[in-house]
Design a protein around this motif. Structure first.
Motif, short mmCIF file in Angstrom:
data_model
loop_
_atom_site.label_atom_id
_atom_site.label_comp_id
_atom_site.label_asym_id
_atom_site.label_seq_id
_atom_site.Cartn_x
_atom_site.Cartn_y
_atom_site.Cartn_z
N ALA A 1 -30.60 -31.58 137.55
CA ALA A 1 -31.56 -30.91 138.45
C ALA A 1 -31.26 -29.42 138.45
N LEU A 2 -32.26 -28.61 138.14
CA LEU A 2 -32.09 -27.15 138.09
C LEU A 2 -33.05 -26.49 139.06
N LEU A 3 -32.48 -25.65 139.91
CA LEU A 3 -33.23 -25.06 141.02
C LEU A 3 -34.16 -23.93 140.55
N ARG A 4 -35.37 -23.91 141.08
CA ARG A 4 -36.33 -22.83 140.81
C ARG A 4 -36.96 -22.38 142.13
N TRP B 1 -30.81 -28.97 150.60
CA TRP B 1 -32.18 -29.25 150.16
C TRP B 1 -32.17 -29.81 148.73
N VAL B 2 -31.35 -29.21 147.85
CA VAL B 2 -31.25 -29.67 146.46
C VAL B 2 -30.76 -31.11 146.42
N LEU B 3 -29.68 -31.38 147.16
CA LEU B 3 -29.12 -32.74 147.19
C LEU B 3 -30.16 -33.75 147.66
N ARG B 4 -30.82 -33.41 148.77
CA ARG B 4 -31.78 -34.33 149.37
C ARG B 4 -32.97 -34.57 148.42
N THR B 5 -33.50 -33.48 147.87
CA THR B 5 -34.67 -33.59 146.99
C THR B 5 -34.33 -34.40 145.74
N ILE C 1 -26.43 -32.79 140.05
CA ILE C 1 -26.79 -31.57 140.77
C ILE C 1 -25.63 -30.57 140.71
N ASN C 2 -25.97 -29.29 140.74
CA ASN C 2 -24.97 -28.22 140.70
C ASN C 2 -24.52 -27.86 142.10
N VAL C 3 -23.22 -27.76 142.27
CA VAL C 3 -22.67 -27.39 143.58
C VAL C 3 -21.75 -26.19 143.37
#
Ligand code: C2E
Ligand code: MG
Ligand code: MG
Ligand code: MG
Length: 291
Positions: free
Chosen positions: A60-63, A93-97, A117-119
């Motif tokens: 998962a990569l955030l945009r 939000w990233v984790l949940r999504t 996911i990246n932390v």
């Protein structure tokens, strides 16, 4: 004259500085409202098993869908979010999504695929993270073994954390639950490898910078060969990131690297594009390696 020129120069610089400060202020204000305005989204980059060509994971990569500037990548805003401590709610939000989306794909009957996911080290407060992950997994109903955390080496180094014991304890508990732990950008951080023996890690992700010059730089080729051998002797799996051409793929195949990720296989996909890919896989097993 000289004095006048000096004065102009001075004014020029202050104007530039004011503009930079103003831009930053605007960015901070917009960033403060990304969550309530629902401007964030995730892209999903496929991870492919080299032996079979099958999809085995996705990162998962955030945009940020910025109102004026279009789609922004993490390099354009994550550092600012960290400085503002906004990375904590954004990271949640990233984790949940990621968990809800992965569970939604499974509930739709599509092939279950692990999500990474990246932390960042700024957001990894061990005890708080453990509780948050437990909550989100329970709420989303995602089985823990479909979640992987990508941590950088700096997260695992004691001096960056309030309490290193709690890191070991928390990662161990996450592993016991079934959550996977990967070291991201492996090889670019600390030279000490002792944490590999103390921490319950599953996967090493070889940094893109080593993959880039595989076929022209003998040192990089040697480093990759060594990382893969190290991983195998510690019973860890290896992901090569940033694979862009076939020569790199052939090299990684010859060294028994398990998993590859990069533009050659697929760019990061929007949620809709990933849904389509999963639906295609559902029709028939798909080899995602180039012929
Ligand atoms: P990363 O975790 O090492 O992610 C891999 C980056 O390489 C991604 O950039 C990806 O789009 C890019 N990439 C993948 N394949 C290729 C390739 O073949 N060639 C090239 N040149 N690049 C490739 P992206 O999406 O811009 O993310 C950059 C970094 O931002 C990530 O590096 C990660 O450290 C961070 N990041 C991404 N999402 C999140 C997030 O949700 N939270 C936090 N804290 N950091 C994130
Ligand atoms: Mg990553
Ligand atoms: Mg990486
Ligand atoms: Mg990287």
């Amino acid at each position: 004259r000289a004095k006048a020129a000096g004065k102009n120069t001075y004014q020029f610089f202050t104007t530039e500085m004011n503009q930079a400060a103003l831009k930053r202020l605007i960015l901070e204000n917009q960033l403060r409202r990304v969550l309530e305005r629902e401007e964030l989204c995730l892209f999903y980059q496929p991870q492919i098993a080299l032996s079979t060509g099958q999809l085995v994971g996705m990162e998962a990569l955030l945009r940020w869908q910025h109102p004026e500037s279009g789609l922004l990548s993490p390099s354009q805003f994550v550092a600012v979010a960290e400085e503002m401590n906004l990375i904590i709610p954004i990271g949640e939000w990233v984790l949940r999504t990621a968990c809800y989306q992965t569970q939604a794909w499974q509930a739709a009957g599509l092939l279950p695929i692990r999500i990474s996911i990246n932390v960042s080290s700024r957001q990894f407060k061990p005890v708080y993270w453990l509780q948050t992950i437990k909550n989100v997994l329970q709420e989303s109903q995602l089985a823990p073994n479909y979640l992987e955390l990508e941590l950088t080496e700096s997260v695992l180094m004691e001096e960056h954390n309030d309490n290193n014991n709690s890191i070991v304890a928390v990662l161990t508990e996450l592993r016991t639950m079934g959550v996977q732990i990967a070291i991201d950008d492996f090889g670019t951080g600390y030279s000490s490898l002792s944490y590999l023996k103390r921490l319950p890690v599953n996967t090493l992700k070889i940094d893109r910078s080593f993959i880039q010059d595989i076929n022209s730089n003998r040192d990089d080729a040697a480093i990759i060969t060594a990382i893969i051998a190290l991983a195998h002797s510690l019973h860890l799996s290896v992901v090569a990131e940033g694979v862009e051409n076939k020569e790199q793929l052939i090299f990684l195949q010859s060294r028994q690297c398990e998993i590859v990720q990069g533009y050659l296989l697929s760019k990061p996909l929007s949620q809709e594009e990933m849904t389509k890919l999963l639906q295609r896989i559902d029709q028939q097993p798909l080899c995602l390696l180039p012929v």
